[in-house]
Design a protein around this motif. Structure first.
Motif, PDB file in Angstrom:
ATOM      1  N   UNK A 248       0.804  -1.221   0.000  1.00 37.66           N
ATOM      2  CA  UNK A 248       0.000   0.000   0.000  1.00 37.66           C
ATOM      3  C   UNK A 248       0.836   1.270   0.000  1.00 37.66           C
ATOM      4  N   UNK A 249       2.161   1.137   0.010  1.00 41.23           N
ATOM      5  CA  UNK A 249       3.017   2.323  -0.116  1.00 41.23           C
ATOM      6  C   UNK A 249       3.112   2.782  -1.569  1.00 41.23           C
ATOM      7  N   UNK A 250       2.592   1.967  -2.506  1.00 40.89           N
ATOM      8  CA  UNK A 250       2.607   2.323  -3.920  1.00 40.89           C
ATOM      9  C   UNK A 250       1.281   2.987  -4.309  1.00 40.89           C
ATOM     10  N   UNK A 251       1.294   3.930  -5.269  1.00 35.98           N
ATOM     11  CA  UNK A 251       0.040   4.549  -5.740  1.00 35.98           C
ATOM     12  C   UNK A 251      -0.938   3.492  -6.239  1.00 35.98           C
ATOM     13  N   UNK A 252      -2.205   3.701  -5.992  1.00 38.97           N
ATOM     14  CA  UNK A 252      -3.242   2.710  -6.295  1.00 38.97           C
ATOM     15  C   UNK A 252      -3.804   2.918  -7.711  1.00 38.97           C
ATOM     16  N   UNK A 253      -3.667   1.918  -8.597  1.00 42.11           N
ATOM     17  CA  UNK A 253      -4.248   2.037  -9.945  1.00 42.11           C
ATOM     18  C   UNK A 253      -5.764   2.183  -9.935  1.00 42.11           C
ATOM     19  N   UNK A 254      -6.384   1.911  -8.805  1.00 37.49           N
ATOM     20  CA  UNK A 254      -7.840   2.054  -8.701  1.00 37.49           C
ATOM     21  C   UNK A 254      -8.273   3.490  -9.015  1.00 37.49           C
ATOM     22  N   UNK A 255      -7.400   4.445  -8.711  1.00 40.04           N
ATOM     23  CA  UNK A 255      -7.754   5.850  -8.923  1.00 40.04           C
ATOM     24  C   UNK A 255      -7.399   6.345 -10.316  1.00 40.04           C
TER      25      UNK A 255
END
Length: 346
Positions: A248-255
């Protein structure tokens, strides 16, 4: 077409039809010995009487056999699991009279069951008396067999039975020590015939596994199998995880609207994840760390490890990271399975 035309030619001595294969065999024999029509083949009597060698079937490979026995509470189950992890086919509590049958079935498996381990103990009760006869049968068939006997002191056995609050299988209405004494008398002769006696009085589980590995693993390092599992934190941690990795330290492709419908198995999503600062470095460093952990696991007798890789929903980042991590471990020679627990759950 006549019956003779279909089946071959008629035998002149009986009038019965000969099969075409028989005719071809006789012709081949005649050409090999240089015999001509009407002349007997060299080294035989009348023409056609020469011996045709029969094909000999290959002898089935007899499996290697290990018989695990010993005192109740001394670690028979641990020893059996160790051999199972080393690739042996393990049968627990098999009646001794069925051991030769088990070996015969293994011989028919065309090499799929090359090593068999059988746990024999006093739970067999009346069947245990048949062990001596079964061992003699195996010796007559030239089966390579070894007997591993697990021993332990009375004090250690009493302590183990009291810790699990279970009675000894032979104590009946008496005390635990009575059951232990009865079992020692019953197993005394088998202990004398054992090829390997291991005293587990002061051994823990890992030390016992190490002794079994030393005897049966050969020169090969025991194999470690890994399961890499992606998951979503919002659905809870996997209960069987040995190691947990948080992505979860990586940007989320969900957004990212164009990536939201896809999963981490999609090349565009995976590319997005690993183009983020720190993603590739994290994969490299964690793979190196797992190599160090795996060495320790093997040394301590651990054979299976589950690595849980998590993100928020278990759909994008954890899936992409699990795929890459599993590929790295497999490339390093570790047997690896990748599963995605929560992908498609939303």
């Amino acid at each position: 077409m006549t019956e003779q035309d279909r089946d071959g030619v008629a035998d002149v001595s009986t009038g019965e039809p000969k099969k075409a294969a028989e005719v071809a065999a006789e012709e081949a024999g005649a050409r090999t010995t240089g015999a001509t029509a009407g002349e007997p083949a060299e080294g035989t009597g009348a023409a056609g009487d020469q011996d045709i060698p029969e094909e000999t079937a290959a002898e089935p490979a007899i499996p290697e056999l290990v018989i695990i026995s010993g005192m109740s509470g001394a670690g028979r189950s641990t020893a059996a699991k160790c051999l199972e992890d080393l690739g042996w086919f393990v049968v627990d509590n098999l009646p001794p009279a069925l051991i030769p049958t088990m070996v015969e079935l293994g011989a028919r498996s065309q090499g799929n069951v090359a090593r068999i381990a059988v746990v024999v103990d006093v739970r067999g009760r009346r069947f245990f008396d048949n062990l001596r006869e079964s061992l003699a049968d195996l010796d007559a068939k030239q089966v390579t067999r070894r007997i591993v006997f697990l021993e332990s002191s009375d004090e250690a056995l009493v302590r183990r039975f009291e810790s699990v609050r279970r009675p000894h299988p032979l104590q009946g209405d008496g005390r635990i020590v009575d059951g232990i004494e009865a079992e020692r008398d019953l197993l005394r002769e088998l202990r004398g015939d054992a090829d390997l006696v291991i005293d587990t009085s002061s051994l823990n589980v890992h030390e016992l596994r190490a002794k079994m590995d030393a005897q049966f693993a050969g020169d090969e390092e025991p194999e470690l199998r890994a399961t890499v599992m992606s998951f979503g934190y919002k659905y809870g941690l996997p209960v069987d995880a040995d190691l947990v990795v948080d992505c979860r330290f990586l940007p989320n492709p969900h957004w990212v609207p164009e990536l939201r419908p896809f999963t981490g198995l999609n090349e565009e999503v995976s590319g997005y994840v690993f183009n983020q600062p720190g993603a590739k470095e994290f994969l490299d460093r964690y793979t190196e760390l797992l190599e160090l952990i795996a060495t320790g696991y093997r040394r301590e007798g651990k054979r299976y490890v589950t690595i849980a890789v998590g993100c928020t929903g278990g759909k994008h980042r954890s899936v992409a990271m699990s795929e890459k991590l599993g590929a790295r471990l497999a490339a390093d020679g570790m047997e690896t399975v990748v599963v995605h627990r929560d992908m498609g759950r939303e």
